[in-house]
Design a protein around this motif. Structure first.
Motif, mmCIF file in Angstrom:
data_model
loop_
_atom_site.group_PDB
_atom_site.id
_atom_site.type_symbol
_atom_site.label_atom_id
_atom_site.label_comp_id
_atom_site.label_asym_id
_atom_site.label_seq_id
_atom_site.Cartn_x
_atom_site.Cartn_y
_atom_site.Cartn_z
ATOM 1 N N GLY A 88 10.402 4.592 -0.185
ATOM 2 C CA GLY A 88 11.063 4.110 -1.390
ATOM 3 C C GLY A 88 11.179 5.213 -2.414
ATOM 4 N N ASP A 89 12.385 5.470 -2.884
ATOM 5 C CA ASP A 89 12.625 6.531 -3.850
ATOM 6 C C ASP A 89 13.171 5.895 -5.131
ATOM 7 O OD1 ASP A 89 13.210 8.774 -5.266
ATOM 8 O OD2 ASP A 89 14.703 9.567 -3.872
ATOM 9 N N PHE A 90 12.301 5.739 -6.136
ATOM 10 C CA PHE A 90 12.714 5.088 -7.373
ATOM 11 C C PHE A 90 13.700 5.940 -8.170
ATOM 12 C CE2 PHE A 90 8.677 3.077 -6.301
ATOM 13 C CZ PHE A 90 9.038 1.745 -6.361
ATOM 14 N N ASP A 91 13.755 7.237 -7.885
ATOM 15 C CA ASP A 91 14.746 8.086 -8.541
ATOM 16 C C ASP A 91 16.171 7.686 -8.181
ATOM 17 O OD1 ASP A 91 13.469 9.808 -10.293
ATOM 18 O OD2 ASP A 91 12.855 11.174 -8.700
ATOM 19 N N SER A 92 16.319 6.901 -7.114
ATOM 20 C CA SER A 92 17.655 6.440 -6.728
ATOM 21 C C SER A 92 18.167 5.346 -7.658
ATOM 22 C CB SER A 92 17.640 5.924 -5.289
ATOM 23 O OG SER A 92 16.831 4.762 -5.173
ATOM 24 N N LEU A 93 17.292 4.776 -8.472
ATOM 25 C CA LEU A 93 17.698 3.746 -9.423
ATOM 26 C C LEU A 93 18.311 4.387 -10.661
ATOM 27 C CD1 LEU A 93 14.544 1.454 -9.206
ATOM 28 C CD2 LEU A 93 16.700 1.220 -7.948
ATOM 29 N N ARG A 94 19.056 3.607 -11.398
ATOM 30 C CA ARG A 94 19.748 4.123 -12.576
ATOM 31 C C ARG A 94 18.756 4.347 -13.724
ATOM 32 N NH1 ARG A 94 24.813 0.714 -14.435
ATOM 33 N NH2 ARG A 94 25.425 1.405 -12.319
ATOM 34 N N PRO A 95 18.730 5.561 -14.297
ATOM 35 C CA PRO A 95 17.868 5.820 -15.455
ATOM 36 C C PRO A 95 18.285 4.912 -16.623
ATOM 37 C CG PRO A 95 18.719 7.860 -14.535
ATOM 38 C CD PRO A 95 19.484 6.738 -13.889
ATOM 39 N N PRO A 96 17.350 4.577 -17.504
ATOM 40 C CA PRO A 96 15.962 5.051 -17.583
ATOM 41 C C PRO A 96 14.970 4.188 -16.815
ATOM 42 C CG PRO A 96 16.463 3.771 -19.531
ATOM 43 C CD PRO A 96 17.718 3.774 -18.691
#
Length: 417
Positions: A88-96
């Motif tokens: 799971g890579d949470f950086d793939s979600l939209r910031p912030p």
């Protein structure tokens, strides 16, 4: 004998969030917390993006981000003889909202308490223990409680909300019994030091597996939060081995941490969690509503427990605030809260049960010593998998937004005169 609009029993994440939201709606609300402070370790330290977004909507984002915290951005699984696989890579979600905030729960609860204290209708009574319910004409009318000096008293209310956890005394008092689902493991939480050379960006969550056991390491700013998983019912046997035996278990699973297992000074450093997964058939009776762990105890798999509880609190506040302001909460109002939150609870618990059956059950039975190869293959070869998993963990199946009555504009720094 005093009266209030709503009395919330339990000052955990659900209780404090519900108190804050109802107070912002103009409801007179009192939260009873049996402890004198919030200082208890290993109590759900993960604040997920759904909750961070809610805090922003409440106008508290800047203050929240100033709290001591680290950021979890990935879930990484080691592969013997090969590179680790990012599940799971949470950086793939939209910031912030592309990370999980890791912080001691007492900091988070003190933060919510301070925000709620600014509302004139909010009262927090620490070291006040609910001992029973006040009933009249087949309806719950309030709670009995014990004060710090041992005095018994009553607080009447239009509604009582139980947020007193998986061992809820209030739900037991009215005979609300949960349906329990099998759980193959219990968890022992503890800390190990993280040396200065290992500081910097938090790497994420890294598990290790062995026959009949597993270990989860969460990297924090200056320590590792460790969770040791062993078959349910083995606490007495593990403790009989003594602290040296436990240290050997940890070093066997993570040889790279063998140089610091002496930080486990005694078995008193271990915090045992009797893992449960259950759900009430009905979350309410006339005048009483259960939410959070009082309605549905969650497994630590996915770390979603406090965030699901907070979502319950948001839905409850939005639905019940108008009725509380009218001074009349009906059984139909309580059913609306349960209907809204039951499906997300069932979906999340079903996912946890599948994880128990496919991953943790075989590992605890000694039939497997690694994560299922098919899941690792999909995560390595199909990028969408690495996005779907964090999305589900981050927001869940039905994320709630702050009600309009609870929203505030974010306070901006004032320019110097």
């Amino acid at each position: 004998m005093e009266t209030t609009g709503c009395v919330v029993v339990g000052g955990g994440p659900a209780g404090m969030m519900l108190g804050l939201l109802l107070a912002r709606a103009g409801v007179q609300v009192t939260v009873l917390e049996k402890h004198a402070d919030f200082l208890r370790d290993f109590r759900g330290d993960t604040v997920h993006p759904s909750t961070i977004r809610l805090i922003d909507e409440l106008g508290l984002g800047q203050e929240f981000r100033r709290l001591p915290q680290s950021r979890l951005r990935s879930v990484v699984f080691p592969v013997p003889g090969g590179p680790p696989v990012t599940m799971g890579d949470f950086d793939s979600l939209r910031p912030p909202y592309n990370y999980i905030a890791m912080m001691p729960q007492w900091d988070f609860l003190n933060f919510l308490a301070a925000a709620a204290a600014e509302e004139p209708g909010f009262t927090l009574l620490m070291n006040h223990t609910a001992t029973g319910l006040v009933r009249d004409g087949g309806r719950v009318r309030g709670v009995r409680f014990r004060t710090p000096d041992g005095t018994q008293d009553e607080l009447r209310a239009d509604l009582v909300v139980a947020t007193d956890g998986r061992h809820s005394a209030l739900r037991a008092a009215v005979g609300l019994a949960p349906k329990e689902f099998p759980v193959p493991f219990d968890t022992w939480w503890f800390r190990l030091p993280r040396y200065p050379a290992e500081r910097g960006e938090v790497a994420g969550l890294v598990p290790a597996f062995g026959p009949g056991e597993a270990l989860v390491a969460l990297s924090r700013n200056d320590y590792y939060q460790m969770g040791y998983l062993a078959p349910k019912g083995t606490d007495a046997r593990i403790r009989a081995e003594g602290v040296d035996g436990f240290r050997r278990r940890i070093a066997g699973l993570r040889p790279d941490l063998e140089d610091r297992v002496d930080a486990i000074r005694s078995l008193d450093d271990l915090h045992w969690l009797d893992v449960r997964l259950d759900r009430l058939q009905s979350w309410h009776i006339n005048g009483l509503l259960c939410i959070g762990d009082a309605a549905h105890a969650m497994s630590p798999a996915g770390g979603v427990g406090i965030n699901l509880a907070i979502q319950d609190a948001v839905a409850a506040a939005e639905i019940l605030a108008p009725a509380l302001l009218r001074g009349r909460v009906t059984a139909a109002d309580l059913r609306r809260v349960e209907r809204r939150r039951r499906l997300p609870t069932v979906v999340v618990q079903t996912g946890q049960r599948l994880m128990h059956r496919a991953v943790f059950g075989p590992i605890m039975a000694g039939k497997r010593t690694k994560f299922p190869a098919a899941a690792l293959f999909l995560a390595r070869r199909i990028p969408a998998v690495r996005r779907i998993i964090p999305r589900f963990i981050a927001f869940g199946p039905r994320p709630e937004h702050a009600p309009a009555f609870a929203r505030r504009a974010e306070a901006r720094p004032q320019p110097h005169a």
